[in-house]
Scaffold this motif. Structure first.
Motif, short mmCIF file in Angstrom:
data_model
loop_
_atom_site.label_atom_id
_atom_site.label_comp_id
_atom_site.label_asym_id
_atom_site.label_seq_id
_atom_site.Cartn_x
_atom_site.Cartn_y
_atom_site.Cartn_z
N ASN A 126 3.03 16.67 -4.76
CA ASN A 126 3.51 15.36 -5.01
C ASN A 126 2.24 14.53 -4.55
O ASN A 126 1.78 14.57 -3.51
CB ASN A 126 4.76 15.38 -3.97
N ASP A 127 1.70 13.42 -5.47
CA ASP A 127 0.89 12.48 -5.05
C ASP A 127 1.21 11.39 -4.17
O ASP A 127 1.81 10.48 -4.76
CB ASP A 127 0.32 11.98 -6.52
N TYR A 128 1.15 11.63 -3.02
CA TYR A 128 1.68 10.56 -2.17
C TYR A 128 0.90 9.22 -2.21
O TYR A 128 1.48 8.19 -1.66
CB TYR A 128 1.81 11.09 -0.52
N GLY A 129 -0.34 9.44 -2.57
CA GLY A 129 -1.09 8.04 -3.07
C GLY A 129 -0.28 7.09 -3.92
O GLY A 129 -0.62 5.98 -3.95
N PHE A 130 0.54 7.72 -4.60
CA PHE A 130 1.14 6.97 -5.72
C PHE A 130 1.93 5.80 -5.08
O PHE A 130 2.07 4.93 -5.51
CB PHE A 130 1.99 7.78 -6.73
N LEU A 131 2.50 6.03 -3.77
CA LEU A 131 3.22 5.17 -2.92
C LEU A 131 2.69 3.89 -2.62
O LEU A 131 3.15 2.89 -2.27
CB LEU A 131 3.97 5.83 -1.65
N PHE A 132 1.20 3.84 -2.59
CA PHE A 132 0.29 2.92 -2.09
C PHE A 132 -0.11 2.00 -3.41
O PHE A 132 -0.80 1.16 -3.13
CB PHE A 132 -0.83 3.35 -1.49
N THR A 133 0.25 2.56 -4.59
CA THR A 133 -0.09 1.56 -5.88
C THR A 133 0.46 0.32 -5.85
O THR A 133 1.65 0.09 -5.26
CB THR A 133 0.04 2.36 -7.19
N ARG A 134 -0.13 -0.49 -6.72
CA ARG A 134 0.59 -1.92 -6.75
C ARG A 134 1.74 -2.09 -7.79
O ARG A 134 1.58 -1.19 -8.77
CB ARG A 134 -0.62 -2.98 -7.45
N ASN A 135 2.58 -2.86 -7.56
CA ASN A 135 3.71 -2.98 -8.39
C ASN A 135 4.70 -1.79 -8.52
O ASN A 135 4.44 -0.93 -7.81
CB ASN A 135 3.36 -3.24 -9.89
N ASP A 136 5.82 -1.98 -9.27
CA ASP A 136 6.82 -0.93 -9.39
C ASP A 136 6.44 -0.39 -10.73
O ASP A 136 5.64 -0.85 -11.66
CB ASP A 136 8.17 -1.67 -9.68
N GLN A 137 6.37 1.11 -10.52
CA GLN A 137 5.73 1.86 -11.65
C GLN A 137 6.51 3.13 -12.01
O GLN A 137 7.42 3.68 -11.15
CB GLN A 137 4.45 2.68 -11.08
N LEU A 138 6.39 3.65 -13.19
CA LEU A 138 6.99 4.60 -13.74
C LEU A 138 6.05 5.63 -14.31
O LEU A 138 5.05 5.09 -15.36
CB LEU A 138 8.12 4.57 -14.74
N GLN A 139 5.79 6.64 -13.96
CA GLN A 139 4.79 7.58 -14.56
C GLN A 139 5.22 8.76 -15.04
O GLN A 139 6.02 9.45 -14.45
CB GLN A 139 3.71 7.99 -13.35
#
Length: 441
Positions: A28-41
């Motif tokens: 799980n890439d918890y750095g994803f929580l710190f990205t801008r905007n709402d996101q779906l990957q």
């Protein structure tokens, strides 16, 4: 510039189980929580390992003259989904769906031919992040992991293990018998001296040890006879029914946004699966169902960091420790027949990663990453015969309106290893590739 770091997730997913310790395949890439905007990957990765070993002369002869195991790892693919939503300026929700663990071993040459193992796991993780201050955040949640496993161990390997167990039990029976005789002699001496109480106590102990010796002797004879009976198959098969269990996630992060600095410490708790296990071993008349096999999926601690080092340039890395020494598959009937486990790992693993990302434009960035895991000198499992690695990865990303396409390639030099039978696994490699598509809302 912080967007460069998120592209490393595609690379990390690309070659995970080709080299990572234990049977880990994705994180799980918890750095994803710190990205801008709402996101779906959405992400996809494919790994092509080449891992083979060389038999000892004795095993080569026993296997009909074949001196190589052939490539014993199958190619595999992973799929992943991640979703992130900023509820407020301080509160963020994240969800991860992926394949955290897996194994696909299949020997097709030599004495190990027929040895196969499959482990499949799926994970859903729910994580919340709260920004305490402009620089400090905490995050935590839970993950649910479902797993199932199957294994087949061929006749000659099981027969050898059963024979060794019979010899060990026979030696124990002889030792207990000698101890019983010594106690019997002491009992007679005490009786002759008139100490009837001591004589009775020593006699009872001698009788109990004698009974244990006799039982072990019978067991040793039964197993020894089965090991020598080549008219009946000693192939072993086991299957663990799919089971799901929960684990915890905790983390804390410190940021200085002006220089793109972030340091995050995360912890994932261990998860214990109790598989309902079916086992068959015709040579010993075993056809059992419903046995319990407990397997601990290990806890992990990771320290992730990133920082700007020049305009448009980001340094990033990770140090991750996983307690793989607690992972062991010990099924009840196999242990009774051989006295040992099906498979396990001797030591924990620590993996180091360091990379640099460079943004050429607002839309285009690339990165390079080096990963390292030290060799421990372990006697490795036949189902995961590797000890450490060095890898080099490259990748990049391109942003188009509200979508970002990322990709990565990683080439892995797998560490040399030797199993308990002296088979040496050398000069092995793996190639992994991964892509992801992120949509901003």
């Amino acid at each position: 510039m912080t967007r460069i770091m998120t592209s490393a997730a595609a690379l990390a997913a690309a070659a995970g189980a080709a080299h990572a310790g234990g049977i880990e395949r994705s994180n799980n890439d918890y750095g994803f929580l710190f990205t801008r905007n709402d996101q779906l990957q959405l992400s996809f990765s494919h790994v092509m390992p080449e891992l083979s070993g060389t038999y000892t002369p004795e095993l080569t002869a026993a296997g009909g003259g074949e001196d190589s195991t052939g490539n014993m790892l199958t190619d595999y693919s992973n799929y992943g989904l991640a979703y992130k939503n900023d509820f407020t300026e301080k509160l963020t929700f994240g969800m991860y769906v992926n394949n955290p663990y897996g194994a696909g071993a299949e020997y097709t040459q030599g004495i190990y031919s027929g040895l196969t193992a499959d482990w499949d796991s799926d994970q859903v993780a729910l994580v919340g992040k709260y920004r305490v201050t402009d620089r400090v955040s905490v995050f935590g949640g839970a993950r649910y992991v479902e797993s199932e496993a199957d294994i087949t161990i061929p006749d000659l390997l099981v027969r050898s293990a059963v024979g060794r167990n019979a010899q060990g039990l026979g030696a124990q029976a002889q030792a207990l018998g000698a101890e019983a005789q010594a106690l019997g002699a002491q009992a007679q001496a005490a009786g002759a001296a008139g100490d009837l109480a001591a004589a009775q106590e020593l006699g009872a102990q001698a009788q109990a040890l004698g009974a244990q010796a006799q039982a072990l002797g019978v067991q040793a004879q039964t197993l020894g006879a089965a090991a020598q009976d080549f008219g009946t198959s000693m192939e072993y098969n086991a299957s663990g029914r799919r089971v799901g269990d929960w684990g915890a996630i905790l983390g804390v992060a410190y940021e200085i946004p002006d220089i793109a600095l972030r340091v995050a410490l995360s912890w994932q708790s261990e998860i214990t699966h109790t598989f309902s296990t079916s086992e068959t071993l015709a040579g010993l008349g075993v056809d059992a169902t419903g046995g319990d096999t407990k397997v601990t999926m290990p806890q992990a601690v990771a320290l992730d960091f990133q920082t700007g080092i020049a305009p448009g340039t980001l340094l990033f890395g990770q140090v991750k420790w996983v307690e793989w020494s607690k992972w062991e598959v010990r099924t009840p009937e196999y242990e009774a027949a051989t006295g040992g486990n099906v498979t396990s790992f001797e030591n924990d693993r620590t993996t180091w990663k360091l990379g640099v990302g460079r943004a050429f434009t607002e839309d285009l960035s690339v990165f390079v990453q080096v990963s390292y895991e030290a060799q421990n000198g372990d006697t490795v499992s036949r189902l995961a015969p590797r000890d450490g690695f060095v890898s080099l990865g490259v990748g990049g990303q391109y942003k188009m309106d509200n979508m970002t396409l990322r990709g990565g390639l990683e080439y892995v030099w797998i560490g040399e290893a030797e199993d308990a039978s002296g088979v040496k696994f050398e000069d092995n490699t793996a190639l992994g590739m991964g892509v992801s598509l992120t949509v901003d809302f």
